[in-house]
Design an enzyme around this catalytic site. Sequence first.
Site, PDB file in Angstrom:
ATOM      1  N   CYS A   1       0.886  -1.115  -0.009  1.00 46.72           N
ATOM      2  CA  CYS A   1      -0.052   0.050   0.075  1.00 46.72           C
ATOM      3  C   CYS A   1       1.015   1.318  -0.070  1.00 46.72           C
ATOM      4  O   CYS A   1       1.028   1.692   1.103  1.00 46.72           O
ATOM      5  CB  CYS A   1      -1.122   0.051   1.317  1.00 46.72           C
ATOM      6  SG  CYS A   1      -2.095  -1.203   1.322  1.00 46.72           S
ATOM      7  N   ALA A   2       1.615   1.446  -1.089  1.00 48.42           N
ATOM      8  CA  ALA A   2       2.925   2.317  -0.996  1.00 48.42           C
ATOM      9  C   ALA A   2       2.210   3.889  -0.977  1.00 48.42           C
ATOM     10  O   ALA A   2       3.156   4.625  -0.886  1.00 48.42           O
ATOM     11  CB  ALA A   2       3.695   1.946  -2.270  1.00 48.42           C
TER      12      ALA A   2
ATOM     13  N   PRO B   1       1.305   7.625  -0.364  1.00 47.47           N
ATOM     14  CA  PRO B   1       1.886   8.467  -1.569  1.00 47.47           C
ATOM     15  C   PRO B   1       3.381   8.169  -1.666  1.00 47.47           C
ATOM     16  O   PRO B   1       3.973   9.017  -2.444  1.00 47.47           O
ATOM     17  CB  PRO B   1       1.658   9.799  -0.941  1.00 47.47           C
ATOM     18  CG  PRO B   1       1.609   9.904   0.502  1.00 47.47           C
ATOM     19  CD  PRO B   1       1.217   8.323   0.985  1.00 47.47           C
ATOM     20  N   GLY B   2       4.178   7.461  -0.872  1.00 46.99           N
ATOM     21  CA  GLY B   2       5.366   7.118  -1.314  1.00 46.99           C
ATOM     22  C   GLY B   2       6.497   7.214  -0.142  1.00 46.99           C
ATOM     23  O   GLY B   2       7.614   6.815  -0.527  1.00 46.99           O
TER      24      GLY B   2
ATOM     25  N   ASP C   1      -4.438  -3.634  -7.048  1.00 51.84           N
ATOM     26  CA  ASP C   1      -5.079  -3.860  -5.828  1.00 51.84           C
ATOM     27  C   ASP C   1      -4.596  -4.874  -5.065  1.00 51.84           C
ATOM     28  O   ASP C   1      -4.477  -5.919  -5.213  1.00 51.84           O
ATOM     29  CB  ASP C   1      -6.683  -4.295  -6.157  1.00 51.84           C
ATOM     30  CG  ASP C   1      -7.578  -4.359  -4.985  1.00 51.84           C
ATOM     31  OD1 ASP C   1      -7.082  -4.245  -3.683  1.00 51.84           O
ATOM     32  OD2 ASP C   1      -8.744  -4.428  -5.125  1.00 51.84           O
TER      33      ASP C   1
ATOM     34  N   ASP D   1       0.928  -1.095   4.928  1.00 51.20           N
ATOM     35  CA  ASP D   1       0.408  -0.030   5.830  1.00 51.20           C
ATOM     36  C   ASP D   1      -0.841   0.409   5.367  1.00 51.20           C
ATOM     37  O   ASP D   1      -1.035   1.161   4.362  1.00 51.20           O
ATOM     38  CB  ASP D   1       1.607   1.214   5.515  1.00 51.20           C
ATOM     39  CG  ASP D   1       1.117   2.490   6.425  1.00 51.20           C
ATOM     40  OD1 ASP D   1       0.368   2.258   7.126  1.00 51.20           O
ATOM     41  OD2 ASP D   1       1.753   3.623   6.149  1.00 51.20           O
TER      42      ASP D   1
ATOM     43  N   CYS E   1      -1.621   4.119  10.775  1.00 49.03           N
ATOM     44  CA  CYS E   1      -1.698   5.426  11.554  1.00 49.03           C
ATOM     45  C   CYS E   1      -2.819   5.682  12.370  1.00 49.03           C
ATOM     46  O   CYS E   1      -3.500   6.538  12.204  1.00 49.03           O
ATOM     47  CB  CYS E   1      -1.181   6.409  10.411  1.00 49.03           C
ATOM     48  SG  CYS E   1      -0.789   8.069  11.309  1.00 49.03           S
TER      49      CYS E   1
END
Length: 486
Positions: free
Chosen positions: A296-297, A299-300, A347, A364, A417
């Site tokens: 789930c990269a 925004p990087g 996905d 994440d 988070c």
Amino acid sequence: MSDQSRPPRSAAGQRQAKPYRRPKKDPVRLLAFEALRAVDERDAYANLVLPPLLRKARQTEGFEARDAALATELVYGTLRRQGTYDAVIKACIDRPLREVDPPVLDVLSLGAHQLLGTRIPPHAAVSASVELARVVLGDGRAKFVNAVLRKIAAHDLDGWLERVAPPYEEDAEEHLAVYHSHPRWVVSALWDALGGGRAGIEDLLEADNERPEVTLVARPGRSTTDELVEALGEDSALPGRWSPYAVRMAEGGEPGALEAVRDGRAGVQDEGSQLVAMALAAAPVEGRDERWLDGCAGPGGKAALLGALAAQRGAFLLASEKQPHRARLVERALAGNPGPYQVIAADGTRPPWRPGSFDRVLMDVPCSGLGALRRRPEARWRRRPEDLEGFAPLQRALLREALSAVRVGGLVGYATCSPHLAETRVVVDDVLRGRGAGASPVDAELIDARPYMGGVPALGDGPDVQLWPHLHGTDAMYLALIRRTG
């Protein structure tokens, strides 16, 4: 009063009305109002709305640093204390709060923050807010704003809290919710996750209302903390608390002004996020260590740090992100990475890779974001308890696929988070035990993540880790390290 000081009279002996005065436009408060309207009307986030507004104001209004600082404080301060200010405003009007038009409420909230949360003199706070109301609402509603703000100005913040918050002994959660400006359900959830008594939860809620530092990451092999310190100046830079790659910007400032950030060799990344990536990279795996996955990269940020750490070992990183526009952000963050990598839009619950393809996997997962309320204060008012029910199936599905993607002996890092137990330990426990429709137990074991968290103290009993703003100065990141055993 002397005759000379009296207003002139008409020929008929009547006092003449004062001539109409145009309202004065205050660019700082007008910008703050526009930002609040965008947050309310478009469900935007202030950290995305405010920077372009400030850039435009520098060009068109000649904004200086102090103007930008005041506008930023007005926006974030109002959003953080919205719950408290709503309670105060409610006590000063004769109608339900929901019947006040949202633009009027935004002006009132901005005025309340100036009166109760800043050092702006009360007369100046009221006057400036009424002028803003005249510009954006019209003279009629400006009179309402004036009347309400004069009532608010009668007491300071402590005085109002004594009036609008119930005693702690009668209703502890509502008392904390009003005092510390969090929805009651969020107070309850954080208290459950934190455990302990009153002091701990109050420290956490207070930390959520503090302005967070801007933290940079020097991506290993591409930049160094020395380079960032030199670019910032020693007086404007502080070392990271826990991450060897972190530099804190002591004076705030614009990270994009730094060459290393513009080039992608460094980035803006909370230390909690850095620690999660570092822990996954540091924990041992059995056998080969050649293929890593960030599932789930977007925004990087974590992908860029993982990519840099993987490159130091000659490992390949696959960064996958479902949303194409976020995948492009990941591509930008990884551009120039010294090691082999690939970014794809896919996905994670229906992945294109084969089972057992990776040695290390970071997942994440999307979550409520309750761990980053310092940075996105509006999220506390936007989220609802039922939102967690929507995230739950996705979080479990992503973790199950992560455990499928890793080979036997390999390692999965489940991160989020959020400190909410329904998004952290409950998810991990349910997946490992095979709870849920059609699910079956997974041959995997939790390993103790604490030794791989850079010497961070107060991490609890393990084996998983929960970071906290008030204890560690980071976002409230959660990490569970899981080894596939069969």
